[in-house]
Design a protein around this motif. Structure first.
Motif, mmCIF file in Angstrom:
data_model
loop_
_atom_site.group_PDB
_atom_site.id
_atom_site.type_symbol
_atom_site.label_atom_id
_atom_site.label_comp_id
_atom_site.label_asym_id
_atom_site.label_seq_id
_atom_site.Cartn_x
_atom_site.Cartn_y
_atom_site.Cartn_z
ATOM 1 N N LYS A 76 0.836 -1.211 0.000
ATOM 2 C CA LYS A 76 0.000 0.000 0.000
ATOM 3 C C LYS A 76 0.868 1.257 0.000
ATOM 4 O O LYS A 76 0.558 2.236 -0.686
ATOM 5 C CB LYS A 76 -0.918 0.000 1.228
ATOM 6 N N GLU A 77 1.950 1.230 0.771
ATOM 7 C CA GLU A 77 2.839 2.397 0.836
ATOM 8 C C GLU A 77 3.538 2.614 -0.506
ATOM 9 O O GLU A 77 3.704 3.755 -0.946
ATOM 10 C CB GLU A 77 3.869 2.208 1.943
ATOM 11 N N ILE A 78 3.919 1.534 -1.163
ATOM 12 C CA ILE A 78 4.512 1.651 -2.499
ATOM 13 C C ILE A 78 3.518 2.318 -3.445
ATOM 14 O O ILE A 78 3.855 3.229 -4.203
ATOM 15 C CB ILE A 78 4.922 0.260 -3.040
ATOM 16 N N GLU A 248 13.074 4.976 -1.064
ATOM 17 C CA GLU A 248 12.583 6.138 -0.318
ATOM 18 C C GLU A 248 12.090 5.716 1.062
ATOM 19 O O GLU A 248 12.348 6.402 2.068
ATOM 20 C CB GLU A 248 11.433 6.804 -1.081
ATOM 21 N N MET A 249 11.378 4.595 1.125
ATOM 22 C CA MET A 249 10.836 4.102 2.393
ATOM 23 C C MET A 249 11.948 3.724 3.371
ATOM 24 O O MET A 249 11.802 3.895 4.582
ATOM 25 C CB MET A 249 9.908 2.909 2.134
ATOM 26 N N THR A 254 10.281 4.825 6.903
ATOM 27 C CA THR A 254 8.922 4.293 6.847
ATOM 28 C C THR A 254 8.912 2.766 6.859
ATOM 29 O O THR A 254 8.083 2.146 7.529
ATOM 30 C CB THR A 254 8.188 4.798 5.589
ATOM 31 N N LEU A 255 9.836 2.141 6.133
ATOM 32 C CA LEU A 255 9.880 0.681 6.079
ATOM 33 C C LEU A 255 10.219 0.106 7.450
ATOM 34 O O LEU A 255 9.634 -0.895 7.889
ATOM 35 C CB LEU A 255 10.897 0.219 5.037
ATOM 36 N N GLU A 256 11.147 0.737 8.140
ATOM 37 C CA GLU A 256 11.484 0.309 9.504
ATOM 38 C C GLU A 256 10.278 0.463 10.431
ATOM 39 O O GLU A 256 10.006 -0.412 11.269
ATOM 40 C CB GLU A 256 12.651 1.133 10.034
ATOM 41 N N GLU A 257 9.541 1.539 10.267
ATOM 42 C CA GLU A 257 8.361 1.789 11.095
ATOM 43 C C GLU A 257 7.294 0.714 10.881
ATOM 44 O O GLU A 257 6.718 0.184 11.841
ATOM 45 C CB GLU A 257 7.785 3.164 10.741
ATOM 46 N N ILE A 258 7.033 0.360 9.622
ATOM 47 C CA ILE A 258 6.053 -0.694 9.324
ATOM 48 C C ILE A 258 6.531 -2.019 9.901
ATOM 49 O O ILE A 258 5.756 -2.789 10.483
ATOM 50 C CB ILE A 258 5.838 -0.815 7.803
#
Length: 270
Positions: A76-78, A248-249, A254-258
């Motif tokens: 979804k973030e992608i 970018e994530m 952001t990727l670490e957060e998810i």
């Protein structure tokens, strides 16, 4: 008369050459104007993603029957970063690759491991998960304590998964299942001796079930496996776009957060 006939033949020949040249030019223009897959996706505004929907904590339905999970949130973030709507198509794991091949979806988000034989047929994004294979057996069993004990044992596995290959390499006989939950259920009911599976999935299962788990991790492989988004080959523009979003994530956290939301640790790095 002969001159008139000759002129007529020459005229026909010139007209034929002109027609062929026109056809070639028009054909070339059509080829040059053909859209690649990513351009088609951008025009439609929708990226179709294949996933199981039954593989917690990566892709599953919550108590409100909403599709969720680590892989779902990453996809979804992608989509958000690419300005695309994500349309999930749920299918069983053993039908996943066939669905991609038949263009039912454009990308798979389902913890697909990067393997040399798959790289011959498919394209992969940069990895977004690093995990390891673990061996799971019934609590207090005396026969299965390490991977070496799989020789001749019956292990519940999805046939096309990395973990089935690992079990076979250690000499296990395979009981075919369609995903993680059926494998655990067979093990809990003493229908099989073990399952080789994803460490993070097993830890999540043990966390959710607590003392009722009835199973435990008895061994773990040292080498971490890399999982990534998977695509049909010859779509470099789409792969590049997804890689750009993943980069970018990673850079903005952001990727670490998810990852920490689902696992309490960053599984996006080795």
């Amino acid at each position: 008369m002969k001159k008139i006939a000759l002129l007529f033949v020459l005229s026909l020949f010139i007209l034929t050459l002109s027609a062929c040249g026109s056809d070639e030019s028009e054909s070339g223009d059509a080829s040059d104007g053909e859209q690649n897959l990513y351009e088609q996706i951008q025009e439609e505004g929708v990226l179709t993603v294949g996933t199981e929907g039954t593989y917690a904590p990566y892709t599953f339905h919550d108590e409100n029957d909403e599709l969720t999970g680590y892989d779902v949130e990453v996809a979804k973030e992608i989509g958000e970063r690419l300005g695309l709507e994500i349309k999930f198509e749920e299918t069983k794991w053993d039908s996943m690759f066939a669905g991609l091949n038949s263009e039912r979806f454009d990308m798979i988000a389902n913890q697909v491991g990067i393997k040399p034989d798959r790289e011959e047929k498919y394209s992969f994004s940069e990895p977004y998960t690093y995990t390891a294979a673990v061996l799971v057996a019934k609590k207090d069993n005396e026969n299965i304590q390490s991977f070496d004990d799989l020789e001749g044992a019956l292990s519940a596995q999805s046939l096309t998964s990395n973990y089935a290959e690992i079990a076979e390499e250690y000499g296990a006989e395979i009981e075919s299942v369609e995903g993680f939950n059926p494998a655990i259920e067979l093990l809990r009911n003493d229908r099989v001796d073990s399952t080789v599976n994803d460490r993070l999935s097993v830890l999540d299962y043990l966390k959710q079930t607590g003392d009722n788990a009835q199973v435990e991790i008895v061994d773990q492989e040292d080498n971490a496996s890399e999982t990534a988004m998977m695509f049909r080959q010859d779509n470099p523009e789409l792969v590049e776009a997804v890689n750009g979003a993943l980069e970018e994530m990673k850079e903005d956290g952001t990727l670490e957060e998810i990852s920490k939301e689902w696992f309490d640790e960053d599984v996006s790095v080795e």
